[in-house]
Design a protein around this motif. Sequence first.
Motif, PDB file in Angstrom:
ATOM      1  N   GLY A 264       9.293   4.106  -8.215  1.00 35.34           N
ATOM      2  CA  GLY A 264       9.188   2.966  -7.322  1.00 35.34           C
ATOM      3  C   GLY A 264       8.269   3.231  -6.145  1.00 35.34           C
ATOM      4  O   GLY A 264       7.437   2.389  -5.777  1.00 35.34           O
ATOM      5  N   LEU A 265       8.406   4.415  -5.547  1.00 38.23           N
ATOM      6  CA  LEU A 265       7.527   4.770  -4.435  1.00 38.23           C
ATOM      7  C   LEU A 265       6.079   4.905  -4.896  1.00 38.23           C
ATOM      8  O   LEU A 265       5.151   4.519  -4.177  1.00 38.23           O
ATOM      9  N   THR A 266       5.891   5.456  -6.101  1.00 34.21           N
ATOM     10  CA  THR A 266       4.539   5.578  -6.638  1.00 34.21           C
ATOM     11  C   THR A 266       3.902   4.206  -6.836  1.00 34.21           C
ATOM     12  O   THR A 266       2.731   3.988  -6.501  1.00 34.21           O
ATOM     13  N   THR A 267       4.680   3.272  -7.382  1.00 34.57           N
ATOM     14  CA  THR A 267       4.175   1.910  -7.567  1.00 34.57           C
ATOM     15  C   THR A 267       3.850   1.261  -6.231  1.00 34.57           C
ATOM     16  O   THR A 267       2.827   0.575  -6.084  1.00 34.57           O
ATOM     17  N   LEU A 268       4.712   1.477  -5.246  1.00 31.95           N
ATOM     18  CA  LEU A 268       4.482   0.913  -3.916  1.00 31.95           C
ATOM     19  C   LEU A 268       3.217   1.482  -3.287  1.00 31.95           C
ATOM     20  O   LEU A 268       2.402   0.753  -2.708  1.00 31.95           O
ATOM     21  N   ILE A 269       3.026   2.801  -3.421  1.00 34.68           N
ATOM     22  CA  ILE A 269       1.845   3.449  -2.865  1.00 34.68           C
ATOM     23  C   ILE A 269       0.577   2.953  -3.553  1.00 34.68           C
ATOM     24  O   ILE A 269      -0.429   2.652  -2.899  1.00 34.68           O
TER      25      ILE A 269
ATOM     26  N   SER B 176      -0.019  10.123   1.164  1.00 38.26           N
ATOM     27  CA  SER B 176       0.969   9.436   0.333  1.00 38.26           C
ATOM     28  C   SER B 176       1.983  10.419  -0.243  1.00 38.26           C
ATOM     29  O   SER B 176       3.185  10.131  -0.292  1.00 38.26           O
ATOM     30  N   GLY B 177       1.489  11.578  -0.679  1.00 38.39           N
ATOM     31  CA  GLY B 177       2.398  12.586  -1.195  1.00 38.39           C
ATOM     32  C   GLY B 177       3.360  13.092  -0.142  1.00 38.39           C
ATOM     33  O   GLY B 177       4.563  13.259  -0.401  1.00 38.39           O
ATOM     34  N   MET B 178       2.856  13.320   1.047  1.00 41.46           N
ATOM     35  CA  MET B 178       3.715  13.768   2.140  1.00 41.46           C
ATOM     36  C   MET B 178       4.743  12.703   2.500  1.00 41.46           C
ATOM     37  O   MET B 178       5.894  13.009   2.803  1.00 41.46           O
ATOM     38  N   ALA B 179       4.319  11.423   2.455  1.00 41.71           N
ATOM     39  CA  ALA B 179       5.248  10.333   2.749  1.00 41.71           C
ATOM     40  C   ALA B 179       6.376  10.283   1.723  1.00 41.71           C
ATOM     41  O   ALA B 179       7.549  10.106   2.069  1.00 41.71           O
ATOM     42  N   MET B 180       6.027  10.473   0.439  1.00 36.61           N
ATOM     43  CA  MET B 180       7.049  10.485  -0.605  1.00 36.61           C
ATOM     44  C   MET B 180       8.004  11.653  -0.406  1.00 36.61           C
ATOM     45  O   MET B 180       9.232  11.498  -0.527  1.00 36.61           O
ATOM     46  N   LEU B 181       7.460  12.816  -0.110  1.00 34.22           N
ATOM     47  CA  LEU B 181       8.300  13.994   0.097  1.00 34.22           C
ATOM     48  C   LEU B 181       9.206  13.818   1.310  1.00 34.22           C
ATOM     49  O   LEU B 181      10.391  14.188   1.278  1.00 34.22           O
TER      50      LEU B 181
END
Length: 218
Positions: free
Chosen positions: A169-174, A190-195
Amino acid sequence: MKGLLRDNFYAALSGARAFAAIMTFAGIFAAVMDNRIPSLIIGYMLSVMVGFSINSAACAGRESSVKWSQYRLAAPVRRADIVRSLFLSQMMWLLVGTAFAGACVALSVGLHGWPFDKETDVFMLFVVGASVSLFMSAIFFPLFFLGGEERKEVFLMLSLFGGIGMVMGLTTLINGFFPAGMTTSQIVVSGMAMLLCGIALFCLSCPFTVFLFRKKEY
């Protein structure tokens, strides 16, 4: 707290040894194969990072047949410490899985050179593996203390699917924010935000689980 961490460690150790042996051979195989098949390394990295965390979570309440949860409450420890020790154990095993993944990538690079198309690909693999593990743990422990030890396997499966779903879901949002492609800096951010989302939910889940455990009666 040290005693609780030691107890959690030895509870997960047997399964971790078997899993580590299997993943050691799998990692060597993935690394020595030609890097034109990066899917082997991708699958290995995600499996090993999540796998150690799954094993650790699966060992929670392993003594349900002898009512260990009740006996443990009679020890001179607080319920909050019991929960925190479980969360700290999850972090420790996640680091172990990350070390295995890093060793596989390092061996592959040493043998064949860089196996990915972009420099950020390996970074995102570490991010995805860690995020799935963090989300899974954050979902599992509240369910575990709320629903009971006898449903542990079901909760673990649901938590794993939930962790994967949240990352997707986060990947789709990004990707929705960057439909025309992403620069290196945008991928890193984006990766840091997901982490950070995974870490935040993991940290919030701990006090929430403590609250549930304090309300639980045996």
